[in-house]
Design a protein around this motif. Structure first.
Motif, PDB file in Angstrom:
ATOM      1  N   SER A 227      14.799 -14.646 -21.534  1.00 49.04           N
ATOM      2  CA  SER A 227      15.446 -15.895 -21.924  1.00 49.04           C
ATOM      3  C   SER A 227      14.431 -16.911 -22.451  1.00 49.04           C
ATOM      4  O   SER A 227      13.376 -17.121 -21.855  1.00 49.04           O
ATOM      5  CB  SER A 227      16.203 -16.490 -20.736  1.00 49.04           C
ATOM      6  OG  SER A 227      16.745 -17.749 -21.084  1.00 49.04           O
ATOM      7  N   ASN A 228      14.791 -17.555 -23.573  1.00 45.58           N
ATOM      8  CA  ASN A 228      13.954 -18.595 -24.168  1.00 45.58           C
ATOM      9  C   ASN A 228      14.493 -19.997 -23.921  1.00 45.58           C
ATOM     10  O   ASN A 228      13.963 -20.960 -24.484  1.00 45.58           O
ATOM     11  CB  ASN A 228      13.852 -18.379 -25.685  1.00 45.58           C
ATOM     12  CG  ASN A 228      13.223 -17.059 -26.046  1.00 45.58           C
ATOM     13  OD1 ASN A 228      12.413 -16.519 -25.290  1.00 45.58           O
ATOM     14  ND2 ASN A 228      13.600 -16.520 -27.198  1.00 45.58           N
ATOM     15  N   VAL A 229      15.523 -20.130 -23.105  1.00 44.81           N
ATOM     16  CA  VAL A 229      16.228 -21.404 -23.021  1.00 44.81           C
ATOM     17  C   VAL A 229      16.007 -22.158 -21.716  1.00 44.81           C
ATOM     18  O   VAL A 229      16.375 -23.327 -21.602  1.00 44.81           O
ATOM     19  CB  VAL A 229      17.746 -21.209 -23.231  1.00 44.81           C
ATOM     20  CG1 VAL A 229      18.014 -20.498 -24.546  1.00 44.81           C
ATOM     21  CG2 VAL A 229      18.360 -20.419 -22.080  1.00 44.81           C
ATOM     22  N   LEU A 230      15.390 -21.506 -20.747  1.00 44.76           N
ATOM     23  CA  LEU A 230      15.322 -22.116 -19.416  1.00 44.76           C
ATOM     24  C   LEU A 230      14.573 -23.447 -19.426  1.00 44.76           C
ATOM     25  O   LEU A 230      14.962 -24.401 -18.746  1.00 44.76           O
ATOM     26  CB  LEU A 230      14.662 -21.147 -18.433  1.00 44.76           C
ATOM     27  CG  LEU A 230      14.733 -21.541 -16.952  1.00 44.76           C
ATOM     28  CD1 LEU A 230      16.188 -21.630 -16.496  1.00 44.76           C
ATOM     29  CD2 LEU A 230      13.979 -20.535 -16.098  1.00 44.76           C
ATOM     30  N   ASP A 231      13.498 -23.551 -20.196  1.00 42.09           N
ATOM     31  CA  ASP A 231      12.705 -24.775 -20.223  1.00 42.09           C
ATOM     32  C   ASP A 231      13.464 -25.959 -20.811  1.00 42.09           C
ATOM     33  O   ASP A 231      13.035 -27.106 -20.660  1.00 42.09           O
ATOM     34  CB  ASP A 231      11.423 -24.555 -21.031  1.00 42.09           C
ATOM     35  CG  ASP A 231      10.432 -23.645 -20.323  1.00 42.09           C
ATOM     36  OD1 ASP A 231      10.613 -23.427 -19.106  1.00 42.09           O
ATOM     37  OD2 ASP A 231       9.507 -23.142 -20.977  1.00 42.09           O
ATOM     38  N   ASP A 232      14.560 -25.680 -21.475  1.00 40.26           N
ATOM     39  CA  ASP A 232      15.348 -26.749 -22.093  1.00 40.26           C
ATOM     40  C   ASP A 232      16.375 -27.342 -21.132  1.00 40.26           C
ATOM     41  O   ASP A 232      17.000 -28.349 -21.436  1.00 40.26           O
ATOM     42  CB  ASP A 232      16.052 -26.199 -23.339  1.00 40.26           C
ATOM     43  CG  ASP A 232      16.793 -27.257 -24.120  1.00 40.26           C
ATOM     44  OD1 ASP A 232      16.185 -28.310 -24.411  1.00 40.26           O
ATOM     45  OD2 ASP A 232      17.973 -27.053 -24.439  1.00 40.26           O
ATOM     46  N   ILE A 233      16.567 -26.728 -19.989  1.00 43.05           N
ATOM     47  CA  ILE A 233      17.629 -27.146 -19.067  1.00 43.05           C
ATOM     48  C   ILE A 233      17.067 -28.058 -17.984  1.00 43.05           C
ATOM     49  O   ILE A 233      16.068 -27.734 -17.347  1.00 43.05           O
ATOM     50  CB  ILE A 233      18.298 -25.927 -18.414  1.00 43.05           C
ATOM     51  CG1 ILE A 233      18.866 -24.998 -19.476  1.00 43.05           C
ATOM     52  CG2 ILE A 233      19.399 -26.362 -17.452  1.00 43.05           C
ATOM     53  CD1 ILE A 233      19.462 -23.721 -18.929  1.00 43.05           C
ATOM     54  N   GLN A 234      17.717 -29.186 -17.777  1.00 39.49           N
ATOM     55  CA  GLN A 234      17.377 -30.095 -16.682  1.00 39.49           C
ATOM     56  C   GLN A 234      18.504 -30.064 -15.660  1.00 39.49           C
ATOM     57  O   GLN A 234      19.679 -30.200 -16.007  1.00 39.49           O
ATOM     58  CB  GLN A 234      17.187 -31.521 -17.195  1.00 39.49           C
ATOM     59  CG  GLN A 234      16.835 -32.516 -16.099  1.00 39.49           C
ATOM     60  CD  GLN A 234      16.788 -33.953 -16.593  1.00 39.49           C
ATOM     61  OE1 GLN A 234      17.418 -34.280 -17.604  1.00 39.49           O
ATOM     62  NE2 GLN A 234      16.053 -34.796 -15.899  1.00 39.49           N
ATOM     63  N   ILE A 235      18.135 -29.882 -14.395  1.00 37.19           N
ATOM     64  CA  ILE A 235      19.120 -29.861 -13.308  1.00 37.19           C
ATOM     65  C   ILE A 235      19.042 -31.181 -12.545  1.00 37.19           C
ATOM     66  O   ILE A 235      17.967 -31.586 -12.098  1.00 37.19           O
ATOM     67  CB  ILE A 235      18.857 -28.687 -12.349  1.00 37.19           C
ATOM     68  CG1 ILE A 235      18.897 -27.356 -13.117  1.00 37.19           C
ATOM     69  CG2 ILE A 235      19.882 -28.672 -11.220  1.00 37.19           C
ATOM     70  CD1 ILE A 235      18.525 -26.153 -12.283  1.00 37.19           C
ATOM     71  N   LEU A 236      20.160 -31.855 -12.415  1.00 37.13           N
ATOM     72  CA  LEU A 236      20.242 -33.136 -11.717  1.00 37.13           C
ATOM     73  C   LEU A 236      21.187 -33.000 -10.533  1.00 37.13           C
ATOM     74  O   LEU A 236      22.295 -32.466 -10.679  1.00 37.13           O
ATOM     75  CB  LEU A 236      20.754 -34.228 -12.664  1.00 37.13           C
ATOM     76  CG  LEU A 236      19.905 -34.488 -13.916  1.00 37.13           C
ATOM     77  CD1 LEU A 236      20.701 -35.279 -14.932  1.00 37.13           C
ATOM     78  CD2 LEU A 236      18.619 -35.214 -13.549  1.00 37.13           C
ATOM     79  N   GLU A 237      20.766 -33.488  -9.384  1.00 39.83           N
ATOM     80  CA  GLU A 237      21.586 -33.361  -8.183  1.00 39.83           C
ATOM     81  C   GLU A 237      21.801 -34.720  -7.530  1.00 39.83           C
ATOM     82  O   GLU A 237      21.021 -35.657  -7.731  1.00 39.83           O
ATOM     83  CB  GLU A 237      20.919 -32.412  -7.183  1.00 39.83           C
ATOM     84  CG  GLU A 237      20.710 -31.003  -7.706  1.00 39.83           C
ATOM     85  CD  GLU A 237      20.037 -30.098  -6.694  1.00 39.83           C
ATOM     86  OE1 GLU A 237      20.766 -29.468  -5.903  1.00 39.83           O
ATOM     87  OE2 GLU A 237      18.801 -30.026  -6.699  1.00 39.83           O
TER      88      GLU A 237
END
Length: 460
Positions: free
Chosen positions: A164-174
């Motif tokens: 996968s090349n997309v993981l670094d583009d995802i921000q997780i907010l909790e």
């Protein structure tokens, strides 16, 4: 309304994307149809326009005669009736795709979608298409325990995917971060990632103008009734305005594909959906603006999607709980000339105030409410490639309500197959998208289950 063959109906509901009454939608390049052409494209929406674009863009050495036939007006189908989102879907179906296609197959789908952002940005800039393209972030908020749990499991699996090349583009907010950043007080978990939005009709128009300057013959209000295979391997395209012989044909027909390609009966199913445009009333003291596009996830099947346009207005669609229990109103229904019976307009009239903290106290109204016909694929993936045992008949359809980040480069693959004889496996398409005989034979219809229809039947 249900029909034995899913042809487009006349006089569809008025979409916001056609609110400027542009006469280009009625284009007929010539008064009469030509008797022959090299390539015939059925459909003048996003898939058809992208197919023509890549044919002309990549055909450097030979003059190419391309004819495009559209049953209604330009971009009057799903593209001209969608939410304007250019939004890769990184994770919502990831677990299913990994189970079916392995880590690489699942990653290829996400990577392919992500590539569309830069590809569409580049073509908009190159052709100077005035289509209100905005690159931004998408924010998916998750409102139920099931939605949160599904998101966490998908992200955990995605983190372990080496392809996968997309993981670094995802921000997780909790927690509070999710609620403050998303402006959605009810959300305990939010994800953001790169996305965009645009005016879909104007984008399609820009692609078609490029093609018309290079010789495309575009004929609107010309429904293809039947495709006959001739003895020499070419095709005779039958219409009420006359017949056209063609060496190659591209079915960019999405929900309507099985009307002229019966092999797709119960493989690409017409599904009716709804969308709206919300604007401020004149007495508002201020105009809030959302920094993101949104997916509002109550569970996998029940979600809404929205974009915030530059004038502060909102395009939002979904509203499945209002109609999903009535199967006849949406499943295998091509009637986009009528609205759903439920009062969806009232739901959307206070939708923003009811959900977003920054919209409290504003006054809004729904000035456009429309329906559209999506081409749902029985395995949730598009069908791209050459028809088995029907040489030079190509399909680009079944985008399952998620075509904006899948169509453009799928059309490029079709162009490479036509112009250079490239095998579909060598075009860069994700393998699960490829049209094969085995896929046609083996794929089973899970649409009712995956849309959540059975959940409503249980309640009844």
């Amino acid at each position: 309304m249900s029909t034995s063959k899913p042809f487009p109906v006349p006089d569809p509901t008025a979409s916001y994307w056609h609110s400027e009454n542009d006469t280009f939608v009625h284009t007929r390049t010539t008064n009469d149809l030509p008797s022959e052409t090299d390539v015939l494209i059925v459909g003048a929406g996003y898939a058809g326009a992208a197919s023509a674009y890549w044919l002309y863009k990549q055909c450097h050495t030979c003059p190419l005669k391309v004819l495009m036939l559209e049953a209604r007006t330009v971009c009057s189908g799903a593209t001209g009736r969608n939410g304007g989102h250019l939004k890769p879907d990184y994770y919502r179906e990831y677990l299913k795709f990994e189970r079916l296609y392995g880590q690489k197959g699942a990653a290829d789908i996400g990577n392919f979608e992500h590539e569309h952002i830069s590809e569409i940005k580049n073509v908009v800039e190159d052709l100077q298409i005035d289509c209100d393209l905005v690159l931004t972030r998408a924010c998916n908020v998750h409102l139920t325990e099931g939605a949160v749990d599904g998101c966490i499991k998908a992200m955990d699996a995605l983190k372990n995917n080496p392809y996968s090349n997309v993981l670094d583009d995802i921000q997780i907010l909790e927690g509070n971060n999710a609620r403050v950043v998303s402006q959605f007080p009810k959300s305990p978990l939010a994800l953001t990632f790169t996305a965009g939005h645009l005016w879909p009709y104007k984008f399609v128009k820009g692609l078609l103008q490029f093609c018309l300057e290079r010789g495309l013959n575009l004929q609107t209000n010309t429904c293809v009734d039947y495709i006959e295979t001739l003895g020499d391997g070419s095709y005779l395209i039958r219409t009420a305005r006359g017949n056209v012989k063609t060496k190659k044909v591209i079915l960019a027909t999405n929900a309507y594909t099985s009307a002229i390609a019966p092999e797709f009966d119960d493989k690409i199913v017409p599904v009716k959906g709804t969308c709206s445009h919300i604007k401020f009333t004149a007495d508002n003291k201020y105009t809030p603006y959302l920094n993101y596009t949104y997916g509002i996830c109550r569970d996998f099947s029940e979600h809404e999607y929205l974009i915030n346009r530059s004038d502060g207005s909102i395009v939002v669609g979904g509203a499945k709980p209002f109609y999903l229990k009535d199967k006849e109103s949406w499943y295998k229904n091509v009637d986009d000339a009528s609205l759903f019976k439920a009062d969806i307009e009232r739901w959307y009239s206070t939708f923003m105030q009811d959900n977003f903290s920054s919209w409290k106290g504003t006054k809004t109204e729904v000035d456009y409410l429309w329906t559209g016909i999506l081409g749902y694929s029985v395995d949730a993936l598009p069908w791209v490639g050459e028809m088995p045992n029907q040489k030079n008949k190509y399909v680009l359809a079944g985008f399952h309500g998620h075509g904006m980040p899948r169509v453009f480069l799928s059309a490029k693959a079709i162009s490479e197959m036509i112009l250079r004889g490239v095998a579909v496996e060598d075009t860069g398409l994700p393998q699960p998208f490829i049209l094969t005989e085995d896929r046609l034979k083996q794929t089973r219809n899970n649409i009712l289950q995956e849309t959540g229809y059975h959940k409503y039947q249980t309640k009844l």
